[in-house]
Motif scaffolding. Structure first.
Motif, PDB file in Angstrom:
ATOM      1  N   ILE A   2      19.605 -18.690   2.825  1.00 32.34           N
ATOM      2  CA  ILE A   2      19.836 -17.796   1.694  1.00 32.34           C
ATOM      3  C   ILE A   2      18.571 -17.027   1.359  1.00 32.34           C
ATOM      4  CG2 ILE A   2      20.384 -17.690  -0.760  1.00 32.34           C
ATOM      5  CD1 ILE A   2      22.259 -20.089  -0.289  1.00 32.34           C
ATOM      6  N   GLN A   3      17.425 -17.729   1.325  1.00 32.06           N
ATOM      7  CA  GLN A   3      16.162 -17.060   1.018  1.00 32.06           C
ATOM      8  C   GLN A   3      15.830 -16.030   2.092  1.00 32.06           C
ATOM      9  OE1 GLN A   3      13.408 -20.249   0.592  1.00 32.06           O
ATOM     10  NE2 GLN A   3      13.963 -20.646  -1.539  1.00 32.06           N
ATOM     11  N   ALA A   5      17.994 -14.380   3.957  1.00 30.65           N
ATOM     12  CA  ALA A   5      18.917 -13.259   3.779  1.00 30.65           C
ATOM     13  C   ALA A   5      18.499 -12.368   2.617  1.00 30.65           C
ATOM     14  CB  ALA A   5      20.334 -13.775   3.572  1.00 30.65           C
ATOM     15  N   GLN A   6      17.917 -12.959   1.582  1.00 31.76           N
ATOM     16  CA  GLN A   6      17.486 -12.169   0.434  1.00 31.76           C
ATOM     17  C   GLN A   6      16.311 -11.254   0.781  1.00 31.76           C
ATOM     18  OE1 GLN A   6      16.647 -15.280  -2.350  1.00 31.76           O
ATOM     19  NE2 GLN A   6      18.750 -15.373  -3.128  1.00 31.76           N
TER      20      GLN A   6
END
Length: 135
Positions: A2-3, A5-6
């Protein structure tokens, strides 16, 4: 993930290439690397085998072609259909199958062992000497 992708500002998806695009892509990459295109490094059947086994995905095309050229160099030949199929089988079995087109008098070497990919030691790639010339 997730990090990760951010942190990506732009996302792009490349559609798989068709046969003609795959052939042009391989020739383009060879020209960028300094190849002249004469004589052809990849036979027409080899290009078709790359296309069929990569699904037209550029990253997979690169991987198959790269290893096929290593196999061809070891065999002192151009990249033929059989060479590409050896690469594909090598990838499918994670290096468990030896190349059938290897023509040197020395024992056949497993490419994954040569590159240190089977080791569980993360430092093995940095410390292992890899002899690429088989002659």
């Amino acid at each position: 993930m997730i990090q990760f992708a951010q942190r990506i500002a732009i996302e792009s998806h490349i559609k798989p290439l068709n046969y003609r695009e795959t052939e042009a892509y391989i020739n383009h990459r060879l020209r960028l690397a300094g190849g002249s295109g004469r004589p052809a490094i990849f036979s027409r059947k080899a290009v078709f085998a790359v296309f069929e086994n990569s699904g037209g995905v550029p990253r997979v095309i690169n991987n198959i072609c790269d290893l096929a050229m290593v196999f061809a160099f070891a065999n002192e030949s151009g990249v033929k259909y059989e060479t590409v199929m050896d690469v594909v089988n090598e990838r499918r079995t994670a290096g468990g199958r030896k190349s059938t087109t290897h023509r040197t008098s020395q024992p056949q070497l497993d490419i994954t062992d040569m590159l240190g990919l089977r080791s569980t030691n993360p430092k093995s790639l940095a410390t292992k000497s890899v002899p690429l010339l088989l002659r």
